[in-house]
Every structure is written in structure tokens, then in C-alpha cells.
Design an enzyme around this catalytic site. Sequence first.
Site, PDB file in Angstrom:
ATOM      1  N   GLU A  33       0.857  -1.237   0.004  1.00 55.37           N
ATOM      2  CA  GLU A  33       0.040  -0.066  -0.155  1.00 55.37           C
ATOM      3  C   GLU A  33       0.990   1.195   0.081  1.00 55.37           C
ATOM      4  O   GLU A  33       0.400   2.318   0.174  1.00 55.37           O
ATOM      5  CB  GLU A  33      -0.783  -0.083   1.236  1.00 55.37           C
ATOM      6  CG  GLU A  33      -2.039  -1.289   1.201  1.00 55.37           C
ATOM      7  CD  GLU A  33      -3.172  -0.912   0.572  1.00 55.37           C
ATOM      8  OE1 GLU A  33      -3.788  -0.093   0.743  1.00 55.37           O
ATOM      9  OE2 GLU A  33      -3.876  -2.151  -0.027  1.00 55.37           O
TER      10      GLU A  33
ATOM     11  N   HIS B  75      -4.014   2.000   7.763  1.00 58.18           N
ATOM     12  CA  HIS B  75      -2.576   2.126   7.253  1.00 58.18           C
ATOM     13  C   HIS B  75      -1.894   2.567   8.480  1.00 58.18           C
ATOM     14  O   HIS B  75      -2.422   3.404   9.320  1.00 58.18           O
ATOM     15  CB  HIS B  75      -2.540   3.201   5.978  1.00 58.18           C
ATOM     16  CG  HIS B  75      -2.986   2.694   4.844  1.00 58.18           C
ATOM     17  ND1 HIS B  75      -3.704   3.389   4.005  1.00 58.18           N
ATOM     18  CD2 HIS B  75      -2.762   1.490   4.218  1.00 58.18           C
ATOM     19  CE1 HIS B  75      -4.108   2.798   2.902  1.00 58.18           C
ATOM     20  NE2 HIS B  75      -3.541   1.798   3.123  1.00 58.18           N
TER      21      HIS B  75
ATOM     22  N   CYS C 202      -2.566  11.394   3.913  1.00 59.83           N
ATOM     23  CA  CYS C 202      -3.037  10.523   2.760  1.00 59.83           C
ATOM     24  C   CYS C 202      -2.745  11.162   1.388  1.00 59.83           C
ATOM     25  O   CYS C 202      -2.569  10.745   0.427  1.00 59.83           O
ATOM     26  CB  CYS C 202      -4.459  10.124   2.829  1.00 59.83           C
ATOM     27  SG  CYS C 202      -4.795   8.934   4.074  1.00 59.83           S
TER      28      CYS C 202
END
Length: 415
Positions: free
Chosen positions: A161, A229, A346
Site C-alpha cells: 500500500e 494504514h 493521505c
Amino acid sequence: MVTEINFDGIVGPSHNYAGLSLGNLAATSHAGDASYPRAAALQGIAKMRHNMALGLPQGFFVPLPRPNPDYLPRLGATPETDPVLTAQSWSASSMWTANAATVSPAPDSADGRCHLTPANLVTMPHRAQEWPDTMRQLALAFADRTHFALHDPVPPTFGDEGAANHMRLCEGHGAPGVEVFVYGRSGGAFPARQHEQASRAVARLHGLDPARTVFVEQAPEAIAAGAFHNDVVSVANERVLFTHAEAFADQQGAYDAIRAKFPALEVVEVPSDAVSLGEAIKTYLFNAQLLTLPSGEMGLVVPTECTDSPAVSAWLDSMVASNGPIRRVLPVDVRQSMANGGGPACLRLRVVADPATVDPRFILSEAKADLLERTITANWPEQIDMADVGNPALAKDIVAARQALLEALDLSELG
């Protein structure tokens, strides 16, 4: 001059709240809500302007092609036969460029180049379609092969990711650093998205020195609480690790492992009795940009949800008053992104490089920010209701909006 450049993803014109991301509590809790793509994109531009005003270099990436023209045909589906797959093909999740790739700066790599590996994002179907178009954009932005090396993604057997599960500690951005890879393990209600073998593969591909590389397990409890995350519970910058007390499976062991390779580590730990894990995830306290300002002091760019929370706001006030390494708290409004599960961190990919080695079309200036705002205001939909997703007329408008942006930026080759 080598410096840190933050590349933010421009929020695409198909931005909607389909709630596709299992384990991302913000995204699933807003599933079905009306979205506001124009406002979302303008909020993102305002955040970039905010950081430029601090004296920091700023880059950007453009939205990927949406609706993805290949997605439904390859699955034998149509908007009429499968609304879930249709929503996936419309997803604007590439705006969260922390998941675009993992980046190892030149001072850390064996060949003295900055290495980038696009994330395969295999765990979530709406994101697994991103990497080919992401790679095209990275290949264009970082085309100078004397300074950059671009790798293929890790094979999809191992979920990767990107930079959302990667941190770097160093004395200065241009100095050799210690890279920290955070992985998860499966179990519980939500999937662990970062596979240990993916992290180890990226470290090998980037030519990192094992003596300056650390692998740490994320706390299963953090994943179960919605920290899909690591960057939802930890962020690092230069000597400082800013983290929640429940971020890692072995909190003290993580600190010891990092400090063994980077003795200058300064940990700023937020205790659970001051800010609960749930409140930290709800407000995205750690999904913040921890930045070194031109003055040399560190600032923390947080979403306004942090200042709206009494517990988080009080802790931030006490942190600044304590005269620790983080000297300023800088709130920004990215509420449209937050409602879909992505905060300030993000929205950006950190790249340590000389801006002169990057394709200038991806470097932001005030004039270019003006151009982006004009183009977005003229072309982005004001509102998308979930009933609109799959509408052919809206799809045509979304494709035209992105094309207008590419033409304005002289990036038509990404069409």
C-alpha cells in the site's frame, strides 16, 4: 538542491462516497452521502497553497482516468448489471497519493538514485486498478533516469500500500536515513493491507542497506480499530517519530529497533489516556504532515477535525507548550477528503529530490494553482449523489473535465 517535495493528488471529478474501503471507518460511515467534487478539489488546492506559503516546495499529480474505461468490460459487467463494480470503476481514490508508491531517496540507495515502487494496492478492488496509470504518471514526472529509478510493483500475491506504511528518519532530508517499513498481519474483522514480504521486497529493490532498514509490525488492535494504514497512527520526520501509544504490536520493541539504527530518535508519544485510539483515528491526528519549516522548526499540518476535538486540541496545546520538537500546529480544511477516509498525509507523496530534476509540469506555483482553481471551478461537478454513479451523461462530463485539466497543464499524453 535536494529537498523534500510533497506531491498532492488533485481530487478527481468522479469523487463520490461509495464506501468501498473495508476497514476505513470514515469511508464506510459516509457511504451513500452526496459528495462535492468541486469543493473537494478546491480544498486540496488550498492545502497545497497553505504549504507553499510556509516556504515549502509543492508538487501534484493529476487524477487517473475515471470512469475506468477498461474495468467493467474486462469483468463482463455494465452499470445496469453491477452497481458495485460500477462504483469501483468510478473511484477517485488515487487522490490519496501516500498510496501511490514507496519512495527511497538517493542518499539511502546503493546506486545513489531516488527509487520509486508503485503500490499494487491489491487488497481493495477499487484501488488495485490504479497502479498502471499511476506508473505512467510517475514515469513522466520522474523521467530523468540519472536521478530516479522506477520499479514495477511487487507481485500482487503480497499486498503493498505504498508510503502510507513507510517512514524515514534522518538528520536532514538530504542526509542518509533509516527507513522504517510497517507491516500488518491478517486476522480480526478488517484485512491487514501491508504484507511483510512486500515491504522486504521494496527494501531490496531499492538497494537499501539492511543496517539502516527496520521492519515493524503494526498493532492488530490498531487495524481492528480502523487504522488501515500505519500513517493513521504514526508519522515521522527527520529525527522525530510522532505516534500513538498503541500503534505497534510491540511499542517499546519498535522504539528500540529504530533507535539501534538511528540513535538520535526523538519519540513524541500520545498516551491513550490523553487521546484514545478511537479518537485519534476519528480525527486523523496522526494522518498529519510533519514538516521541517524553512526556519528549521517542525510544524504539524492537521485536519480541522483535530481542533474540533476537545481531547485532541488539548493535547496539541500541551505538546506545543512543552517546548518539544514539534513547535507549530497548522490546521487545514480537507473535510471532503476526510469524509472519504483520507487526511492531509493521505493526500501527499513525499519525494526527497532536487526539484530541478522533476518534470516542471508537476511542480506547483501560485500561477499554476490559479490555473488549477479556474479549471476545476469551470469543469468539476458540484455534487454527485450515489444514484448518479453510472449515469452515462455524468460519465461523459467527468471524462471531459479531466481532459480539460490535462490540456490546461500540457499533460495530454496522460489522456
